[in-house]
Design an enzyme around this catalytic site. Structure first.
Site, mmCIF file in Angstrom:
data_model
loop_
_atom_site.group_PDB
_atom_site.id
_atom_site.type_symbol
_atom_site.label_atom_id
_atom_site.label_comp_id
_atom_site.label_asym_id
_atom_site.label_seq_id
_atom_site.Cartn_x
_atom_site.Cartn_y
_atom_site.Cartn_z
ATOM 1 N N ASP A 67 -8.542 25.399 -3.584
ATOM 2 C CA ASP A 67 -8.263 24.538 -2.440
ATOM 3 C C ASP A 67 -8.456 25.265 -1.104
ATOM 4 O O ASP A 67 -8.638 26.495 -1.065
ATOM 5 C CB ASP A 67 -6.826 23.983 -2.539
ATOM 6 C CG ASP A 67 -5.815 25.018 -3.018
ATOM 7 O OD1 ASP A 67 -6.096 26.220 -2.883
ATOM 8 O OD2 ASP A 67 -4.764 24.632 -3.535
ATOM 9 N N ASN A 136 7.661 21.791 -6.183
ATOM 10 C CA ASN A 136 7.684 20.355 -6.510
ATOM 11 C C ASN A 136 6.751 20.024 -7.676
ATOM 12 O O ASN A 136 6.482 18.860 -7.944
ATOM 13 C CB ASN A 136 7.309 19.510 -5.282
ATOM 14 C CG ASN A 136 5.864 19.740 -4.824
ATOM 15 O OD1 ASN A 136 5.143 20.543 -5.411
ATOM 16 N ND2 ASN A 136 5.455 19.042 -3.781
ATOM 17 N N HIS A 138 3.524 20.895 -7.942
ATOM 18 C CA HIS A 138 2.097 20.718 -7.661
ATOM 19 C C HIS A 138 1.270 21.853 -8.264
ATOM 20 O O HIS A 138 1.763 22.972 -8.441
ATOM 21 C CB HIS A 138 1.813 20.525 -6.154
ATOM 22 C CG HIS A 138 1.956 21.727 -5.298
ATOM 23 N ND1 HIS A 138 2.479 21.689 -4.013
ATOM 24 C CD2 HIS A 138 1.616 23.042 -5.483
ATOM 25 C CE1 HIS A 138 2.447 22.887 -3.475
ATOM 26 N NE2 HIS A 138 1.934 23.729 -4.347
ATOM 27 N N GLU A 143 -0.278 16.949 -5.190
ATOM 28 C CA GLU A 143 1.148 16.719 -4.971
ATOM 29 C C GLU A 143 1.667 15.659 -5.947
ATOM 30 O O GLU A 143 0.871 14.920 -6.554
ATOM 31 C CB GLU A 143 1.355 16.259 -3.522
ATOM 32 C CG GLU A 143 0.898 17.255 -2.457
ATOM 33 C CD GLU A 143 1.802 18.475 -2.327
ATOM 34 O OE1 GLU A 143 2.573 18.785 -3.267
ATOM 35 O OE2 GLU A 143 1.717 19.150 -1.273
HETATM 36 C C1 F6R Z 1 -2.833 27.887 -3.984
HETATM 37 C C2 F6R Z 1 -2.393 26.659 -4.617
HETATM 38 C C3 F6R Z 1 -0.955 26.274 -4.723
HETATM 39 C C4 F6R Z 1 -0.025 27.461 -4.963
HETATM 40 C C5 F6R Z 1 1.422 26.977 -4.980
HETATM 41 C C6 F6R Z 1 2.391 28.128 -5.129
HETATM 42 O O1 F6R Z 1 -4.241 28.001 -4.012
HETATM 43 O O2 F6R Z 1 -3.223 25.902 -5.039
HETATM 44 O O3 F6R Z 1 -0.808 25.351 -5.777
HETATM 45 O O4 F6R Z 1 -0.347 28.078 -6.165
HETATM 46 O O5 F6R Z 1 1.708 26.295 -3.799
HETATM 47 O O6 F6R Z 1 2.345 28.902 -3.983
HETATM 48 P P1 F6R Z 1 3.046 30.326 -3.914
HETATM 49 O O7 F6R Z 1 2.314 31.202 -4.867
HETATM 50 O O8 F6R Z 1 2.862 30.767 -2.488
HETATM 51 O O9 F6R Z 1 4.464 30.116 -4.297
#
Ligand code: F6R
Length: 256
Positions: A67, A136, A138, A143
């Site tokens: 992403d 959450n 995701h 989301e």
């Molecule tokens: C990042 C991504 C997100 C993160 C998730 C956890 O490329 O796609 O899904 O993996 O938000 O983020 P952290 O590792 O910062 O807790």
């Protein structure tokens, strides 16, 4: 589903780096699906050290990231383009033209979604997709409520995701509100998935993923249906598991 329980972030990162290294060290074409965020930072660190120490040839390695924020310049310190340069690309010899992230500044963002899917397809799909997990539930920036059949698409980031990511920006206001992300269908098409989770803030989402019912309300639960999913999680991230699920993990350190 294979669940590997480790003590802490360091151990999670060591195991993950070893697995990722195996893919690149085999010497044949490898397509790595990559993630950003806090979770994989140490994994990349350790992977870089190993590649540098062993002078691993990476001419056959291709990468596709999950992403990117919409509207952040690629050079912005919090863009995922910048993150990947900082933590991986500038340190290892993956040919630049073989590294791909969605372009969050494309003139036609819908076209960019189609184009990104074409890139993945032209590479023959992702061999191993590295994932973190949002508190959450995701995955990527899919989301809660995202249909499972979506491919790369544009998203409005959930307020909780923007709040979680505000730690990387000067203020919450600076966190972009939109992103472009591989869809759940794109992620599910990967041949193998490696999901990393560390810390108590991920415990509820991980419990849902491991023992909840599959529901769009918690996108990560779709991974229960993936034929080759490995989760590496530390004790804190697994702290909400029921005794039953925990004993299965402890007995074999594998199946669930
Ligand atoms: C990042 C991504 C997100 C993160 C998730 C956890 O490329 O796609 O899904 O993996 O938000 O983020 P952290 O590792 O910062 O807790």
């Amino acid at each position: 589903m294979i669940v590997l329980e480790v003590e802490n972030y360091q151990q999670m990162s060591e195991k993950a780096a070893n697995i990722m290294f195996q893919y690149v060290a085999e010497g044949k074409k490898a397509v790595l699906g990559l993630a950003t965020g806090g979770t994989p930072v140490k994994t990349y660190d350790l992977l870089v050290s190993r590649i540098q120490n062993e002078k691993t040839d990476l001419s056959h390695v291709h990468t596709v990231n999950l992403d990117e924020y919409i509207g952040l310049d690629e050079k912005h310190p919090q863009s995922y383009h910048h993150f990947m340069e900082e933590h991986l690309f500038q340190h290892v010899p993956i040919p630049k033209k073989q590294t791909h992230l969605p372009n969050g500044n494309a003139e036609d963002l819908n076209e960019e979604c189609i184009h990104y899917e074409q890139i993945i397809e032209s590479l023959g799909g992702v061999d191993i997709q590295l994932l973190g997990i949002g508190a959450n539930g995701h995955i990527g920036f899919n989301e809660p409520g995202t249909p499972f059949d979506q491919k790369t698409h544009l998203v409005d980031l959930a307020p909780s995701t923007r709040e979680a990511n505000a730690r990387f920006f000067a203020s919450l206001d600076e966190v972009p509100k939109k992103a472009i992300t591989m869809g759940i269908a794109t992620i599910m098409n990967s041949k193998n998935i490696l999901l990393l989770a560390s810390g108590e803030s991920k415990a509820d989402a991980l419990k849902q993923l491991i023992e909840g019912s599959v529901s769009e309300a918690c996108p990560a639960t779709v991974l229960q249906k993936h034929p080759s999913l490995t989760i590496i999680a530390d004790e804190a991230a697994l702290s909400s598991l029921s005794d039953e699920a925990r004993s299965k993990i402890n007995q074999s350190n594998v199946s669930c």
